[in-house]
Design an enzyme around this catalytic site. Structure first.
Site, PDB file in Angstrom:
ATOM      1  N   GLN A 145       5.474-145.440  -3.395  1.00  0.00           N
ATOM      2  CA  GLN A 145       6.235-146.351  -3.188  1.00  0.00           C
ATOM      3  C   GLN A 145       7.769-146.155  -3.763  1.00  0.00           C
ATOM      4  O   GLN A 145       8.817-146.723  -3.023  1.00  0.00           O
ATOM      5  CB  GLN A 145       5.879-147.939  -3.370  1.00  0.00           C
ATOM      6  CG  GLN A 145       4.656-148.380  -2.611  1.00  0.00           C
ATOM      7  CD  GLN A 145       4.904-148.500  -1.228  1.00  0.00           C
ATOM      8  OE1 GLN A 145       5.907-148.842  -0.958  1.00  0.00           O
ATOM      9  NE2 GLN A 145       4.092-148.302  -0.473  1.00  0.00           N
ATOM     10  N   HIS A 199       5.372-140.139   4.730  1.00  0.00           N
ATOM     11  CA  HIS A 199       5.778-140.997   5.823  1.00  0.00           C
ATOM     12  C   HIS A 199       6.233-142.455   5.068  1.00  0.00           C
ATOM     13  O   HIS A 199       6.659-143.308   5.765  1.00  0.00           O
ATOM     14  CB  HIS A 199       4.508-141.508   6.666  1.00  0.00           C
ATOM     15  CG  HIS A 199       3.489-142.243   5.987  1.00  0.00           C
ATOM     16  ND1 HIS A 199       3.148-143.405   6.260  1.00  0.00           N
ATOM     17  CD2 HIS A 199       2.446-141.893   5.024  1.00  0.00           C
ATOM     18  CE1 HIS A 199       2.191-143.948   5.515  1.00  0.00           C
ATOM     19  NE2 HIS A 199       1.535-142.761   4.641  1.00  0.00           N
ATOM     20  N   CYS A 209      -6.368-165.521  -0.855  1.00  0.00           N
ATOM     21  CA  CYS A 209      -7.820-166.272  -0.845  1.00  0.00           C
ATOM     22  C   CYS A 209      -8.885-165.206  -0.184  1.00  0.00           C
ATOM     23  O   CYS A 209      -8.664-164.628   0.619  1.00  0.00           O
ATOM     24  CB  CYS A 209      -7.676-167.542  -0.202  1.00  0.00           C
ATOM     25  SG  CYS A 209      -8.748-167.658   1.326  1.00  0.00           S
TER      26      CYS A 209
HETATM   27  N1  PLP Z   1      -0.389-145.185  -2.926  1.00  0.00           N
HETATM   28  C1  PLP Z   1       0.386-146.284  -2.500  1.00  0.00           C
HETATM   29  C2  PLP Z   1       1.301-146.904  -3.710  1.00  0.00           C
HETATM   30  C3  PLP Z   1       0.534-146.665  -1.303  1.00  0.00           C
HETATM   31  O1  PLP Z   1       1.596-147.688  -0.800  1.00  0.00           O
HETATM   32  C4  PLP Z   1       0.138-145.650  -0.222  1.00  0.00           C
HETATM   33  C5  PLP Z   1      -0.147-145.970   1.190  1.00  0.00           C
HETATM   34  O2  PLP Z   1       0.262-147.209   1.779  1.00  0.00           O
HETATM   35  C6  PLP Z   1      -1.078-144.671  -0.485  1.00  0.00           C
HETATM   36  C7  PLP Z   1      -1.014-144.528  -1.943  1.00  0.00           C
HETATM   37  C8  PLP Z   1      -1.540-143.906   0.442  1.00  0.00           C
HETATM   38  O3  PLP Z   1      -0.781-142.842   1.066  1.00  0.00           O
HETATM   39  P1  PLP Z   1      -1.117-142.212   2.387  1.00  0.00           P
HETATM   40  O4  PLP Z   1      -0.881-143.234   3.459  1.00  0.00           O
HETATM   41  O5  PLP Z   1      -0.100-141.192   2.702  1.00  0.00           O
HETATM   42  O6  PLP Z   1      -2.544-141.953   2.195  1.00  0.00           O
END
Ligand code: PLP
Length: 390
Positions: A183, A203, A328
């Site tokens: 992130q 992505h 929740c």
């Molecule tokens: N780690 C975090 C903090 C993520 O936000 C995400 C995807 O939302 C992932 C790992 C997984 O990445 P990927 O979608 O490329 O498998």
């Protein structure tokens, strides 16, 4: 009315540089060939992969041989957690430390290895704002700790952790540190100085879905997840994906070059969005207060007096794309382990995440629509509601 995309933390808008690289190397005229083949067509694509590796390494101030391309963040995290813990067995280490707010790519991998490999797992709780206390992580470390895995920034709350302090201390204990920086990369410089492994996903910063990478510091032993052709020095077998690697590297370079612009403009947009939403009674912002501990891209709010599922549906109908969830566990929506770990209570919650294409008009329209939708849902539910938070 066109929709408003405020879900850049789920996946962001592809960058043209990444699209061009992907299309260029998926063209039959130049993209045919296996990078491991000795002939000219294979070697042309080998050069594409190695140049992508060099560009990716440069963007992280790392060395090219420290970059392993993967299928994305999930694989990179799994490779780090399982591969580094397995490597620790050689030194008689069978203890793993992670945090309760990790993405499932880390947390579920950690639980899997604890269950299947007689590894002891310590899960450190977060502060209420989603950040993790360095001292608490260090207190959990033992002589037999094989790995510490702490995320750089949380995907729901945008809470940023201090990895320099943690990494410095862990190096003195000779314990490797992995961080999920999935992130962080789009908006902040990623520093590998104090970490031993770091996961990224293309992505999230403008590359295609299906490619990411793991940085693994030179000399740090890691056991592979995949067995096969022995590509990438045996750490990640599988035919090297030249077009994906090139697109990932192109997105890294483009996102890095755009960070200064984003740093000037995203915090103001996020503040405007947060102020607009919290002006509504019964809506509170979650996550760290200080800007330095919070990603500029993330605005997470709790909303009292509306049903989470009804809110998700109504916002989608109204053309506002955000991530919505409930704290929740009983609801039909998947509860958030992050909100639960932080003790955040709400009838519903929204993560609006801004990105490189977000405009002032997007933010203002989102505030308008979310306010309208929340007011309507509360009215439909009978008017009054119970305020949960302070
Ligand atoms: N780690 C975090 C903090 C993520 O936000 C995400 C995807 O939302 C992932 C790992 C997984 O990445 P990927 O979608 O490329 O498998």
């Amino acid at each position: 009315m066109p929709s408003i995309y405020l879900d850049h933390a789920a996946t962001t808008v592809p960058r043209p540089e990444a699209r061009d690289a992907l299309l260029q190397w998926f063209d039959p005229a130049v993209g045919t060939g296996n990078p491991s083949s000795a002939h000219a067509d294979g070697q042309r694509l080998r050069v594409v992969v190695e140049e992508a590796r060099e560009r990716a390494a440069a963007a992280l101030s790392a060395r090219p041989q420290e970059i392993v391309f993967t299928s994305g963040g999930t694989e990179a995290d799994n490779l780090a957690v399982k591969g580094l813990v397995w490597a620790g067995f050689e030194r008689g280490r069978r203890h793993l430390v992670t945090t309760a707010v990790e993405h499932p790519a880390v947390l579920d991998a950690a639980h899997w290895i604890a269950t299947h490999e007689a590894v002891e797992l310590t899960v450190v709780p977060p502060r209420p704002d989603g950040t993790v206390e360095v001292e608490q992580v260090l207190d959990a470390v033992r002589d037999d700790t094989a790995l510490v895995s702490v995320m750089s920034a949380n995907n729901e709350l945008g809470a940023v952790n201090d990895l320099t302090a943690l990494g410095t201390a862990l190096r003195q204990h000779d314990v490797p540190l992995h961080t999920d920086a999935v992130q962080l990369y789009a908006t902040r410089a990623v520093d590998v100085t104090w970490v031993d492994a770091l996961a990224l996903s293309a992505h999230k910063f403008g590359g295609p879905v299906g490619v990411g990478l793991l940085y693994v510091r030179r000399g740090v032993p890691i056991v592979p997840l995949h067995h096969g052709g022995g590509q990438d020095r045996g750490v990640r077998s599988g035919t090297l994906a030249a077009a994906l690697a090139a697109a990932c590297a192109a997105a890294m370079v483009a996102a890095r070059a755009d960070r200064r612009r984003l740093a000037r403009h995203l915090p103001d947009l996020a503040l405007r969005l947060a102020s607009g939403l919290t002006a509504v009674d019964g809506i509170r912002r979650n996550g760290p207060q200080e800007a330095t501990r919070r990603l500029a891209s993330h605005v997470h709010v709790s909303i009292d007096g509306v049903d989470g599922e009804a809110l998700t549906f109504a916002l989608d109908q109204a053309g506002v794309r955000v991530s919505a969830g409930s704290a929740c566990a009983s609801g039909a929506q998947r509860s958030s382990h992050v909100l639960e770990a932080c003790g955040i209570e709400a009838d519903a919650s929204i993560r609006a995440s801004l990105g490189w294409t977000t405009t002032l008009a997007d933010v203002d329209r989102a505030v308008e629509v979310i306010t309208e939708v929340v007011t309507r849902l509360r009215r439909d539910a009978g008017g009054g509601f119970v305020r949960r938070g302070a």
